[in-house]
Write a protein that holds these residues in place. Structure first.
Motif, PDB file in Angstrom:
ATOM      1  N   LEU A 171       1.061  -1.191   0.074  1.00  0.00           N
ATOM      2  CA  LEU A 171      -0.070   0.019   0.145  1.00  0.00           C
ATOM      3  C   LEU A 171       0.900   1.236   0.043  1.00  0.00           C
ATOM      4  N   GLN A 172       1.992   1.170   0.830  1.00  0.00           N
ATOM      5  CA  GLN A 172       2.755   2.395   0.683  1.00  0.00           C
ATOM      6  C   GLN A 172       3.351   2.587  -0.708  1.00  0.00           C
ATOM      7  N   GLY A 173       3.692   1.490  -1.396  1.00  0.00           N
ATOM      8  CA  GLY A 173       4.153   1.603  -2.390  1.00  0.00           C
ATOM      9  C   GLY A 173       3.278   1.403  -3.752  1.00  0.00           C
ATOM     10  N   VAL A 174       2.075   1.763  -3.589  1.00  0.00           N
ATOM     11  CA  VAL A 174       0.820   1.422  -4.382  1.00  0.00           C
ATOM     12  C   VAL A 174       1.140   2.063  -5.891  1.00  0.00           C
ATOM     13  N   ARG A 175       1.652   3.352  -5.800  1.00  0.00           N
ATOM     14  CA  ARG A 175       2.102   4.075  -6.974  1.00  0.00           C
ATOM     15  C   ARG A 175       3.016   3.181  -7.797  1.00  0.00           C
ATOM     16  N   VAL A 176       4.005   2.572  -7.390  1.00  0.00           N
ATOM     17  CA  VAL A 176       4.733   1.997  -8.225  1.00  0.00           C
ATOM     18  C   VAL A 176       4.048   0.524  -8.662  1.00  0.00           C
ATOM     19  N   GLU A 218      -0.344  -5.541 -10.230  1.00  0.00           N
ATOM     20  CA  GLU A 218      -1.639  -5.606  -9.231  1.00  0.00           C
ATOM     21  C   GLU A 218      -1.689  -7.106  -9.050  1.00  0.00           C
ATOM     22  N   ALA A 219      -1.675  -7.657 -10.186  1.00  0.00           N
ATOM     23  CA  ALA A 219      -2.009  -9.429 -10.029  1.00  0.00           C
ATOM     24  C   ALA A 219      -0.756 -10.217  -9.437  1.00  0.00           C
ATOM     25  N   THR A 220       0.273  -9.732  -9.528  1.00  0.00           N
ATOM     26  CA  THR A 220       1.395 -10.317  -8.583  1.00  0.00           C
ATOM     27  C   THR A 220       1.172 -10.136  -7.051  1.00  0.00           C
TER      28      THR A 220
END
Lengths: 729, 165
Positions: free
Chosen positions: A350-355, A362-364
């Protein structure tokens, strides 16, 4: 602490000179586990087998230098001789500090320099009784201390609520006793009313009695429940507060090594587990034990021989519980670990949601989550399953006692040695025993969950801060801002020093620019000034006072930082600017913002200074955030200012504005500034060039350029990179 | 000349390793002798004998060996030994016991390098599961041991491990 470990007599006897240093290795020369002894005197280095056989020796006069070469998980003590390098001893990571010191001492002997002094930090400490490692700064061996202490320590939190707990306890005793009345009334009903078919006032009385006890019980349960909830919530609040304040007290080094998302779980779920044990658990245990005792007393009073049958399965149950106890504890911990991994995973992605989104992963992430989730489910089934299986087993075994009572009691009734009512009452009481039996397993569950939670919580609370405050700090008042680095060495992991032997004198009001490749130690350098970490060697002083002797709150009052990552807290812009000075007036805030070139853009915002920023609020651009954080530093009015890449990643116009703001900010303050863009340091009085943790050049921009050294190269490289904006700017 | 921004792979036939008189790992690389060399695993968990970075005593990379199996016999023996010294990671052959005593976890282990014991403050920070059935154990002092495949250990060891994995 001496630098000598107690040498075996066999070895000592063979040495003519007094050893300067002796230590036991934990690896043999061939890299296998085992022990050898290393000693050295002014003349020679010797390596011994534990039985006193000399394995190896080297004359000090052949020695040029000694090095502790640390590998992964272990290391080697190497000496450079005139004939090339020689391996002296090998050791595991546990002894790296000892051999790091040995290398320093050897080098000093070889070069005939001043011998280094060993500090206590250099040596790992072991418990004298069980030889297990002691944690830093603590004298209590965790193994020799017992579990009872953890419980006692946990219960200390209940102390302020003693009165309420006692009240709850009394209510509990009372309810327990009242609860025991109905079976007895049933006995009276059967023996005195139903069997003799004695239709009189007794039936009504008994029924009224039953009704009354039911009413009293429910009232008392309500009151007790309310007390429980009240005490429980308060307790949990206290616990959470303590855990959080311990977290805040810990030094940065603690957080560097851990993922921060794990602590959210710790603060909440661990305190909940402890709370559950302390309120529900303690009240239950005392209540239910009381009930068991009371039931047995009544049963013995009714018919002691039959009661003995009920006792038969007890020893077996106790043995099984004892066996299962540690297993359940471990499974709880497993379950906790799997949830912990899941939390870390969620926190990270979630912290890295931009990345994640930017790379379309998303699937990974989902499949990573699914896997961790499967683990949690598996462990959940294991732990819950274990205890779900245990309860029926316990009831079955306890039930065997009931069968015996039915059989022998039934015979007695047929022989008219026992009244039917008494038998019925006995059976009823025995059924009531099942409740407490259930707690045996439930309690094991709670207690072990709570204990492992308590272990983790106390682990945090007991972790000593790596930058402790001294007991009687030197009052510094308003400082002038002289900063002095004296032979400072520091590494995030000891023996991998990131900055080495730094010597620097900074006059009050001077602006120092720190230059160097990334990884050269610039950020570590300023972290040391803030005292986020303590030096491993050497000292830093401000106005002649050692940093370690200044209380941290005093120190932070004098130091202002504008960091690379501008972090704005959830709150309004005004609150963020006044972060370090909550009593700042609106005028102060505006003045600070004006100096920081932030006032104009803030006022233009629809919500002005009341604009919410931070995670959920209005999104400021990078440059705007920068200026808000500069304003924050301005209102703080520090004597020492630290600027870390303050103008990274902004456009030219914004950079000019920030640059202007900074120029105003640094005036009259001792400033340390880091910038990749050398142009931003053009106002610096002196530039300090760092390379691999060492100062290689110091001087003004012109001096260093003329020198054509490391700085010159950096400047050239950068000019090549951006022809548009040279250092001369 | 080599591009400094490219990975320089060493040709196995142009590399030779040996051990100096003092027991130090040394060698000749592309015709140039070095009296001290340091080995680094680029992928210490995934490829233990491949992609080995060879560096001089100052830590500057001289090149990378794709697979040490391609080296000559002596070089192979010495680099294997050196890797074992530098990456001190004993392989666990038997787990004697795993006990929790108040807040320390104590492990009694048999390894390929002899018996040892480890003490951990907790498990969640000291056990790593890099892949499959592999486990890396790190104790309080940074000492590390490896369980290559816990499923293939004997049944006693597996029983000891069931409740901690």
């Amino acid at each position: 602490m001496s630098i000598l470990e107690k040498l075996p007599d066999k070895i000592r006897a063979q040495m003519s000179d007094e050893p300067l240093f002796s230590a036991k290795t934990d690896l043999r020369n061939n890299g296998h586990f085992g022990e050898q002894w290393i000693t050295f005197t002014e003349r020679e280095i010797l390596l011994w087998e534990t039985d006193g056989l000399q394995y190896f020796n080297l004359k000090v006069e052949d020695l040029k230098e000694a090095r502790a070469v640390n590998g992964v998980g272990g290391g080697t003590l190497l000496v450079d001789t005139k004939k090339g390098p020689v391996v002296v001893a090998r050791y595991t990571a546990a002894l790296s500090s000892v051999f790091g010191f040995a290398a320093k001492l050897l080098t000093a002997i070889a070069k005939d320099e001043e011998r280094p002094m060993a500090s206590e930090k250099e040596f790992p400490r072991y418990c004298p009784t069980c030889e297990n490692p002691l944690s830093e700064g603590s004298q209590v061996c965790p193994i020799c201390k017992n579990n009872g202490k953890v419980i006692a320590r946990m219960l200390k939190y209940a102390k302020p609520y003693k009165l309420q707990m006692i009240a709850a306890g009394f209510l509990l005793i009372f309810t327990t006793l009242v609860e025991l009345i109905p079976p007895y009334l049933t006995k009276v009903m059967i023996d005195d009313v139903l069997q003799p078919k004695n239709m009189g006032s007794t039936l009504l009385m008994v029924v009224i009695g039953l009704g009354a006890t039911a009413l009293v019980m429910s009232v008392m349960q309500t009151v007790r429940g309310l007390i429980g909830v009240w005490v429980g919530s308060k307790l949990m609040g206290d616990l959470r507060k303590d855990i959080y304040s311990s977290l805040m007290r810990l030094s940065l080094a603690f957080f560097d090594r851990r993922q921060t998302s794990q602590f959210i779980g710790r603060v909440n779920s661990d305190s909940e587990a402890m709370r559950q044990f302390m309120t529900d658990g303690v009240i239950w245990v005392s209540g239910e034990s009381l009930r068991v005792i009371a039931i047995f007393i009544i049963m013995f009073g009714l018919d002691w021989k039959l009661t003995l049958f009920a006792l038969l399965p007890m020893p077996f149950m106790v043995v099984v519980s004892m066996k299962l106890w540690p297993k359940i504890g471990r499974r709880w911990y497993q379950q906790w670990r799997s949830i912990f991994r899941l939390n870390v995973l969620v926190g990270d992605s979630l912290q890295g949601v931009r990345v994640v989104k930017a790379f379309g992963q998303e699937a990974t992430e989902m499949s990573r989550y699914a896997e961790a989730n499967r683990e949690v489910v598996r462990h959940n089934i294991r732990i819950e399953g274990l205890w779900q299986g245990m309860f029926p087993l316990f009831s079955f075994i306890a039930g065997l006692g009931t069968l015996l009572i039915w059989y022998f009691g039934g015979q007695s009734v047929l022989r008219e040695e026992l009244q039917l009512g008494t038998l019925m009452a006995l059976i009823a009481y025995l059924t009531m025993l099942f409740g407490p039996l259930q707690w045996v397993s439930q309690m094991i569950n709670w207690a072990s969950n709570a204990l492992s939670a308590a272990d983790r919580v106390f682990e945090i609370m007991d972790t000593p801060s790596e930058v402790p405050d001294v007991r009687d700090p030197v009052p510094i008042g308003v400082i002038e801002g002289h900063v002095r680095f004296d032979k400072v060495t520091y590494g995030y992991e000891k023996h991998h020093p990131v900055i080495k032997d730094i010597n620097l004198q900074v006059k009050a009001g001077e602006m120092i620019g720190l230059v160097g490749h990334s990884g050269a130690g610039k950020s570590t350098f300023i972290n040391m000034i803030c005292r986020f970490y303590d030096t491993d060697e050497g000292s830093i002083s401000i106005d002649g006072v050692d940093l370690r002797r200044i209380s941290q709150s005093d120190l932070r009052k004098q130091i202002g930082v504008v960091l690379q990552e501008t972090f704005l807290f959830d709150g309004t812009i005004a609150e963020n600017i006044a972060y370090s000075k909550p009593d700042a007036t609106p005028e102060d805030i505006m003045r600070a913002a004006k100096i920081a070139n932030a006032h104009d853009f803030i006022v233009r915002l629809p919500d002005g200074y009341d604009t919410r920023v931070g995670e959920r609020g209005h999104r400021l651009s990078g440059g705007e955030k920068q200026r808000v954080s500069i304003a924050r530093a301005i209102i703080h009015d520090p004597r020492i200012l630290i600027l870390d890449e303050a103008t990274a990643s902004v456009d030219t116009e914004t950079e000019r504005q920030i640059q202007e703001a900074i120029t105003r900010l640094v005036k009259g303050r001792t400033t340390f500034a880091i910038a990749h863009r050398l142009s931003t340091l053009r106002n610096a009085d002196r530039l300090v060039v760092l390379e691999r943790g060492k100062i290689v050049e110091v001087g003004t921009h012109e001096e260093l350029l003329a020198k054509e050294g490391a700085y010159h190269k950096l400047v050239e490289a950068q000019q090549e990179l951006s022809k548009i904006k040279g250092v001369e700017g | 000349m080599n591009d400094t921004y490219d990975i320089h792979m060493l040709e196995p036939e142009r590399v030779m390793f040996s051990r100096g008189q003092g027991g130090v790992f040394q060698g000749v690389i592309n015709g140039k002798p070095y009296e001290e060399l340091v080995v680094f695993r680029a992928f210490p968990f995934l490829y233990t004998t491949q992609y080995i970075s060879i560096r001089d005593a100052k830590g500057d990379e001289l090149g990378i060996i794709r697979d040490i199996a391609q080296l000559d016999e002596e070089s192979l023996r010495e680099i294997e030994r050196e890797l074992q010294f530098r990456y001190f990671l004993p392989r666990v052959t038997k787990v004697g016991s795993v006990k929790q005593k108040s807040d320390l976890w104590l492990w009694e282990l048999q390894t390929n390098l002899g018996p040892t014991r480890m003490a951990m403050r907790n498990l969640h920070e000291h056990m790593q599961f890099p892949s499959g059935n592999r486990i890396i154990l790190t104790d309080i002092n940074g000492k590390r041991c490896e369980i290559a495949d816990w499923q293939s250990l004997d049944s006693h060891s597996r029983t000891q491990l069931t409740d901690v994995i």
